[in-house]
Design a protein around this motif. Structure first.
Motif, PDB file in Angstrom:
ATOM      1  N   GLY A   1       0.854  -1.192   0.000  1.00 27.53           N
ATOM      2  CA  GLY A   1       0.000   0.000   0.000  1.00 27.53           C
ATOM      3  C   GLY A   1       0.884   1.234   0.000  1.00 27.53           C
ATOM      4  N   GLY A   2       0.293   2.400  -0.158  1.00 29.99           N
ATOM      5  CA  GLY A   2       1.058   3.642  -0.183  1.00 29.99           C
ATOM      6  C   GLY A   2       1.640   3.970   1.185  1.00 29.99           C
ATOM      7  N   ALA A   3       2.467   4.997   1.220  1.00 32.23           N
ATOM      8  CA  ALA A   3       3.073   5.436   2.477  1.00 32.23           C
ATOM      9  C   ALA A   3       1.997   5.970   3.427  1.00 32.23           C
ATOM     10  CB  ALA A   3       4.099   6.538   2.200  1.00 32.23           C
ATOM     11  N   PHE A   4       2.188   5.767   4.713  1.00 34.10           N
ATOM     12  CA  PHE A   4       1.277   6.292   5.747  1.00 34.10           C
ATOM     13  C   PHE A   4      -0.182   5.930   5.467  1.00 34.10           C
ATOM     14  CE2 PHE A   4       5.022   9.083   5.652  1.00 34.10           C
ATOM     15  CZ  PHE A   4       5.522   8.732   6.886  1.00 34.10           C
ATOM     16  N   ASN A   5      -0.399   4.695   5.077  1.00 33.36           N
ATOM     17  CA  ASN A   5      -1.752   4.210   4.820  1.00 33.36           C
ATOM     18  C   ASN A   5      -2.255   3.252   5.907  1.00 33.36           C
ATOM     19  OD1 ASN A   5      -3.320   4.370   1.789  1.00 33.36           O
ATOM     20  ND2 ASN A   5      -1.334   5.381   1.983  1.00 33.36           N
ATOM     21  N   GLY A   6      -1.423   3.035   6.946  1.00 31.55           N
ATOM     22  CA  GLY A   6      -1.875   2.178   8.046  1.00 31.55           C
ATOM     23  C   GLY A   6      -1.476   0.714   7.904  1.00 31.55           C
TER      24      GLY A   6
ATOM     25  N   ASP B   1       4.405   0.897  -1.470  1.00 31.48           N
ATOM     26  CA  ASP B   1       4.337   1.102  -2.919  1.00 31.48           C
ATOM     27  C   ASP B   1       4.909   2.476  -3.268  1.00 31.48           C
ATOM     28  OD1 ASP B   1       3.725   1.150  -5.600  1.00 31.48           O
ATOM     29  OD2 ASP B   1       1.612   1.653  -5.277  1.00 31.48           O
ATOM     30  N   ILE B   2       5.958   2.492  -4.081  1.00 29.10           N
ATOM     31  CA  ILE B   2       6.576   3.773  -4.481  1.00 29.10           C
ATOM     32  C   ILE B   2       6.522   3.930  -5.998  1.00 29.10           C
ATOM     33  CG2 ILE B   2       8.163   3.920  -2.510  1.00 29.10           C
ATOM     34  CD1 ILE B   2      10.293   2.927  -4.793  1.00 29.10           C
ATOM     35  N   THR B   3       5.609   3.189  -6.661  1.00 26.38           N
ATOM     36  CA  THR B   3       5.697   3.053  -8.118  1.00 26.38           C
ATOM     37  C   THR B   3       4.704   3.903  -8.901  1.00 26.38           C
ATOM     38  OG1 THR B   3       4.160   1.196  -8.143  1.00 26.38           O
ATOM     39  CG2 THR B   3       6.487   0.675  -7.865  1.00 26.38           C
ATOM     40  N   LYS B   4       3.945   4.756  -8.221  1.00 26.41           N
ATOM     41  CA  LYS B   4       2.897   5.448  -8.977  1.00 26.41           C
ATOM     42  C   LYS B   4       3.108   6.952  -9.121  1.00 26.41           C
ATOM     43  CE  LYS B   4      -0.674   2.002  -8.072  1.00 26.41           C
ATOM     44  NZ  LYS B   4      -0.744   1.508  -6.692  1.00 26.41           N
TER      45      LYS B   4
ATOM     46  N   TRP C   1      -5.332   0.416   2.267  1.00 25.92           N
ATOM     47  CA  TRP C   1      -5.635   1.773   1.781  1.00 25.92           C
ATOM     48  C   TRP C   1      -6.303   2.540   2.907  1.00 25.92           C
ATOM     49  CZ3 TRP C   1     -10.110   4.638   0.434  1.00 25.92           C
ATOM     50  CH2 TRP C   1      -9.904   5.709  -0.443  1.00 25.92           C
ATOM     51  N   TYR C   2      -5.558   3.425   3.555  1.00 26.29           N
ATOM     52  CA  TYR C   2      -6.050   4.198   4.702  1.00 26.29           C
ATOM     53  C   TYR C   2      -6.765   3.304   5.715  1.00 26.29           C
ATOM     54  CZ  TYR C   2      -5.095   7.775   1.247  1.00 26.29           C
ATOM     55  OH  TYR C   2      -4.506   8.538   0.301  1.00 26.29           O
TER      56      TYR C   2
ATOM     57  N   LEU D   1       0.406   9.362  -2.235  1.00 26.66           N
ATOM     58  CA  LEU D   1       1.307   8.656  -1.321  1.00 26.66           C
ATOM     59  C   LEU D   1       1.916   7.380  -1.904  1.00 26.66           C
ATOM     60  CD1 LEU D   1      -0.828   9.238   1.871  1.00 26.66           C
ATOM     61  CD2 LEU D   1       1.302  10.383   1.243  1.00 26.66           C
ATOM     62  N   ASN D   2       1.781   7.178  -3.207  1.00 30.78           N
ATOM     63  CA  ASN D   2       2.367   5.991  -3.819  1.00 30.78           C
ATOM     64  C   ASN D   2       3.614   6.304  -4.623  1.00 30.78           C
ATOM     65  OD1 ASN D   2      -0.548   5.359  -3.231  1.00 30.78           O
ATOM     66  ND2 ASN D   2       0.200   3.349  -3.770  1.00 30.78           N
ATOM     67  N   GLU D   3       4.459   7.132  -4.040  1.00 31.64           N
ATOM     68  CA  GLU D   3       5.770   7.387  -4.627  1.00 31.64           C
ATOM     69  C   GLU D   3       6.735   7.697  -3.482  1.00 31.64           C
ATOM     70  OE1 GLU D   3       6.341  10.937  -6.930  1.00 31.64           O
ATOM     71  OE2 GLU D   3       4.527  11.839  -6.120  1.00 31.64           O
TER      72      GLU D   3
ATOM     73  N   GLN E   1      -6.464   8.628   6.748  1.00 31.20           N
ATOM     74  CA  GLN E   1      -6.894   7.468   7.544  1.00 31.20           C
ATOM     75  C   GLN E   1      -8.038   7.848   8.476  1.00 31.20           C
ATOM     76  OE1 GLN E   1      -3.965   4.809   9.361  1.00 31.20           O
ATOM     77  NE2 GLN E   1      -2.384   5.728   8.111  1.00 31.20           N
TER      78      GLN E   1
END
Lengths: 146, 190
Positions: free
Chosen positions: A6-11, A96-99, A133-134, B144-146, B166
């Motif tokens: 999941g993305g950063a800081f999404n829990g 995930d850092i790919t988007k 996701w959050y 937040l996906n990078e 969140q």
């Protein structure tokens, strides 16, 4: 093997702590290097956190193919540890850092590519994959639970 | 009789159609409840192009079939609370701008106390307005996906935004993720 992404800081961390209490945590965010052999771990429940940081180190020192090969070796070793005892469970967390926009710097482009491929390898090998996701989890691969 | 106040969180990537979806949702609710549409604008026009875009948006909302009132508040949205009543449908667009405004309104972005105050203030403001309104729709952006680690400020901003998102997901009655203009219901009943 259970892959949580999941993305950063999404829990993600909170979700894993709730789902798998009392685990041994090896976290790249606390500067723990990527483990190759897990034999000395004295718990049956192990969480590896921040694999994208380990993949950055890998891609800084190797080209794309070498990075992926080394990554696959590690996945094998981690899988062997888990399989050696039916009570063992391995949880791997990757951000995930790919988007985002294509990075300007060559080494960050390589990092992003390697991370994308490594996550695919991990997802293929893992029995379960969840996307957080959050705080909401979406199971991408349900695994073989009874 | 008005239903209890509800909170709807809408998020998506840049140019995903999230604002359009949120405006459409607001007008549908307004027609159903005969409520008043309100646009809570958080953008501070920083250049001529942005000023033109904001004005264009405002014109569209005010001359369209549905009458929108515009509220402008770039920081401290909680000050609007008393101006809101239970016929109001409030559309806040968007959280990323509000966070940006609050973060750079004069505090020390390295001070953890300031940072958690900013986070609390934004959530409290949203909840206070929501509790007086008929419906509050909050729009934000998926960013937040990078990698965030390269720059301390980006990291701080991303951390706060993720925590706010969140909390919004937790508090919201409905949550939509917009992908290529298509809403995906992530939480709540249809």
């Amino acid at each position: 093997m259970h892959f949580v992404t999941g993305g950063a800081f999404n829990g993600k961390r909170a979700w894993v702590k709730k789902t798998y209490p009392d685990a041994c945590w090896l976290s790249a965010y606390e500067n723990v290097p990527m483990p190759s052999l897990l034999n000395d771990i004295d718990k049956n429940l192990l969480v590896l956190e921040g694999i994208e940081i380990w993949l950055k180190e890998l891609s800084d020192q190797n080209d794309a193919n070498q990075s992926r090969e080394i990554w696959k070796h590690h996945l094998e070793a981690w899988g062997d540890w888990e399989k050696a005892n039916t009570k063992r469970q391995l949880v791997v967390i990757g951000t995930d850092i790919t988007k985002g926009i294509v990075p300007m710097e060559k080494d960050n482009r390589l990092w992003r590519d390697v991370t994308g491929w490594a996550f695919q390898d991990l997802a293929a090998k893992a029995e379960k994959v969840d996307l957080i996701w959050y705080g909401i989890d979406q199971t991408l691969k349900p695994g073989g639970d009874m | 009789m008005a239903d209890s106040p509800s909170l709807i969180f809408v998020t998506g990537g840049v140019r995903s159609g999230k604002s359009r979806f949120a405006e459409k949702l607001a007008t549908e609710i307004a027609m159903k409840t005969r409520g008043q549409l309100n646009y809570l604008a958080t953008g501070v026009p920083s250049d001529c192009e942005m000023f033109a875009r904001i004005e264009k948006h405002r014109r569209e909302r005010e001359t369209g079939k549905h009458h929108w009132k515009t509220m402008e508040k770039s920081v401290q949205i909680e000050e609007l609370t008393l101006a809101v009543n239970n016929h109001d449908i409030i559309l806040l667009d968007c959280v990323t701008t509000l966070l940006n405004n609050e973060l750079f309104s004069g505090g020390d972005v390295r001070d953890e106390t300031f940072l958690s105050k900013v986070k609390e203030k934004i959530m409290k403001g949203i909840m206070a307005i929501k509790n007086r309104a008929s419906t509050m729709i909050v729009v934000s952006n998926e960013v937040l996906n990078e990698p965030l680690a390269g720059n301390e400020l980006v990291f701080t901003y991303g951390k706060l935004l993720g925590q706010i998102h969140q909390q919004l997901v937790q508090e919201a009655d409905k949550v939509f993720l917009i992908e290529v203009g298509i809403p995906i219901l992530m939480k709540g009943a249809k």
